[in-house]
Design a protein around this motif. Structure first.
Motif, PDB file in Angstrom:
ATOM      1  N   VAL A 297     -12.728   0.033  -7.921  1.00 33.36           N
ATOM      2  CA  VAL A 297     -12.851   0.177  -6.472  1.00 33.36           C
ATOM      3  C   VAL A 297     -11.485   0.104  -5.792  1.00 33.36           C
ATOM      4  O   VAL A 297     -11.316   0.577  -4.664  1.00 33.36           O
ATOM      5  N   VAL A 298     -10.493  -0.482  -6.476  1.00 33.94           N
ATOM      6  CA  VAL A 298      -9.146  -0.559  -5.909  1.00 33.94           C
ATOM      7  C   VAL A 298      -8.593   0.841  -5.641  1.00 33.94           C
ATOM      8  O   VAL A 298      -7.892   1.070  -4.656  1.00 33.94           O
ATOM      9  N   PHE A 299      -8.913   1.778  -6.518  1.00 31.04           N
ATOM     10  CA  PHE A 299      -8.406   3.136  -6.325  1.00 31.04           C
ATOM     11  C   PHE A 299      -8.983   3.767  -5.057  1.00 31.04           C
ATOM     12  O   PHE A 299      -8.300   4.515  -4.352  1.00 31.04           O
ATOM     13  N   ALA A 300     -10.255   3.468  -4.769  1.00 27.17           N
ATOM     14  CA  ALA A 300     -10.857   3.980  -3.532  1.00 27.17           C
ATOM     15  C   ALA A 300     -10.159   3.381  -2.314  1.00 27.17           C
ATOM     16  O   ALA A 300      -9.858   4.074  -1.333  1.00 27.17           O
ATOM     17  N   GLY A 301      -9.880   2.077  -2.386  1.00 30.95           N
ATOM     18  CA  GLY A 301      -9.153   1.448  -1.290  1.00 30.95           C
ATOM     19  C   GLY A 301      -7.755   2.012  -1.128  1.00 30.95           C
ATOM     20  O   GLY A 301      -7.273   2.216  -0.015  1.00 30.95           O
ATOM     21  N   GLY A 302      -7.086   2.276  -2.260  1.00 33.48           N
ATOM     22  CA  GLY A 302      -5.745   2.860  -2.188  1.00 33.48           C
ATOM     23  C   GLY A 302      -5.754   4.239  -1.559  1.00 33.48           C
ATOM     24  O   GLY A 302      -4.872   4.583  -0.768  1.00 33.48           O
ATOM     25  N   ALA A 303      -6.768   5.043  -1.893  1.00 33.91           N
ATOM     26  CA  ALA A 303      -6.868   6.374  -1.292  1.00 33.91           C
ATOM     27  C   ALA A 303      -7.080   6.271   0.209  1.00 33.91           C
ATOM     28  O   ALA A 303      -6.515   7.055   0.992  1.00 33.91           O
ATOM     29  N   LEU A 304      -7.884   5.303   0.630  1.00 37.28           N
ATOM     30  CA  LEU A 304      -8.114   5.119   2.064  1.00 37.28           C
ATOM     31  C   LEU A 304      -6.837   4.659   2.756  1.00 37.28           C
ATOM     32  O   LEU A 304      -6.549   5.066   3.890  1.00 37.28           O
ATOM     33  N   CYS A 305      -6.054   3.811   2.088  1.00 35.36           N
ATOM     34  CA  CYS A 305      -4.758   3.398   2.637  1.00 35.36           C
ATOM     35  C   CYS A 305      -3.847   4.604   2.853  1.00 35.36           C
ATOM     36  O   CYS A 305      -3.223   4.762   3.906  1.00 35.36           O
ATOM     37  N   LEU A 306      -3.760   5.459   1.842  1.00 34.43           N
ATOM     38  CA  LEU A 306      -2.910   6.644   1.945  1.00 34.43           C
ATOM     39  C   LEU A 306      -3.374   7.557   3.073  1.00 34.43           C
ATOM     40  O   LEU A 306      -2.551   8.121   3.810  1.00 34.43           O
ATOM     41  N   ALA A 307      -4.688   7.720   3.203  1.00 36.38           N
ATOM     42  CA  ALA A 307      -5.202   8.561   4.290  1.00 36.38           C
ATOM     43  C   ALA A 307      -4.843   7.968   5.650  1.00 36.38           C
ATOM     44  O   ALA A 307      -4.458   8.692   6.580  1.00 36.38           O
TER      45      ALA A 307
END
Length: 327
Positions: A297-307
């Motif tokens: 789930v960290v990767f999903a959070g990271g993608a949201l951070c980048l967005a």
């Protein structure tokens, strides 16, 4: 700066015109490049602190890093002096006092809080806590610097903060340490205050001089930890000592110089928003270097951070011809 030349002829003027766009393009790339260098080096700092923290106490680690950083910044200042022929103009009076206070906050207190936090938490979790700071920077910049709260900036920060919350809920170790969390949030508060005050002071002092003087002030404030640094340096493995030195040369000397350059050309809130890139990079580096495997789930959070970073930092549309826009 180029030296004055004789007035060119009409024909030579034509041949001298084309280079301008290239210089303008390079200038446009300079700020993104400075931000990228800053973000990458600051992300690596969390890994270096975590690695060296096994052999150096928070105070000794902070002092060793700032000594190396001060030497690196002094070299950079000396090179600029030699190339330009103009010696640094040091601030005076209240401005000097403000720069010294900023340096103690950034280079001394912030690093002490960060180093202590990573004694209790993994690098990724600490980075996530510290990088709540851009939200605080945006609030302080809107209130104190009159930068306001553009809708795009707020939307981007909301998305990035949601990403941070997702990653924080799924740390690599799964541990919760109240003292570590408190120290991480203290570092975030110190970061926010320092970034906001730096933006205000850059109107009176050039970025490199301010960083140099501030780093020297932070180093002086950490001198009481010199005996601990000497004792632990004598027994620490070479890898940890080199980590301390590289923390000073890279994330301190180089990154703070590029950050100051970027901050003079970006709003405090927008510049701080770009540091939301740091946590995903730290999580990735922690995985690769420290074997701290993040949850999926960290990767999903990271993608949201980048967005969120993309939304918050996109430049505004240029006004139509005849319209009055704010630069």
């Amino acid at each position: 700066m180029s030296t004055p030349e004789a007035p060119p002829s009409a024909a030579s003027r034509v041949t001298q015109t084309p280079p301008r766009p290239a210089r303008t393009g390079a200038a446009r790339l300079a700020v993104p490049a400075a931000v990228a260098v800053t973000v990458l080096l600051w992300a690596s700092a969390f890994i270096g602190v975590r690695a060296a923290g096994h052999d150096y106490a928070p105070g000794a680690l902070a002092l060793g890093r700032q000594v190396a950083g001060s030497l690196g910044l002094t070299a950079i200042v000396a090179v600029r002096w030699w190339r330009s022929g103009a010696r640094p103009v040091l601030p005076r009076g209240r401005v000097l006092a403000a720069v010294l206070a900023w340096g103690v906050g950034w280079f001394s207190l912030y690093n002490l809080a960060l180093n202590a936090a990573e004694q209790h938490l993994d690098a990724g979790t600490t980075a996530l806590l510290v990088n709540v700071a851009p939200v605080l920077v945006a609030v302080l910049a809107g209130v104190l610097l009159g930068e306001g709260f553009p809708r795009r900036l707020l939307l981007g920060m909301a998305a990035a903060f949601a990403g941070v919350a997702i990653i924080a809920a799924a740390t690599s170790s799964g541990e919760r340490d109240a003292l570590g969390v408190a120290l991480g949030l203290a570092a975030a508060a110190l970061y926010a205050g320092a970034a906001t005050s730096q933006k205000r002071l850059l109107a009176r002092v050039d970025a490199l001089t301010m960083t140099w003087v501030g780093c020297l002030a932070g180093t002086a404030a950490l001198v009481p930890f010199a005996p601990t640094l000497a004792a632990q340096g004598a027994s620490a493995p070479a890898s940890s000592t080199w980590a301390v030195v590289l923390l000073g040369l890279g994330p301190t000397a180089v990154a703070f110089t590029t950050w100051g350059y970027a901050l003079t050309r970006l709003s405090a809130g927008r510049a701080a928003a770009t540091t939301y890139l740091v946590p995903p990079i730290v999580v990735l580096l922690s995985w690769l270097v420290l074997s701290e495997v993040p949850a999926p789930v960290v990767f999903a959070g990271g993608a949201l951070c980048l967005a969120g970073v993309a939304v918050a930092t996109l430049p505004r549309r240029r006004p139509l011809p005849g319209a009055h826009g704010v630069h």
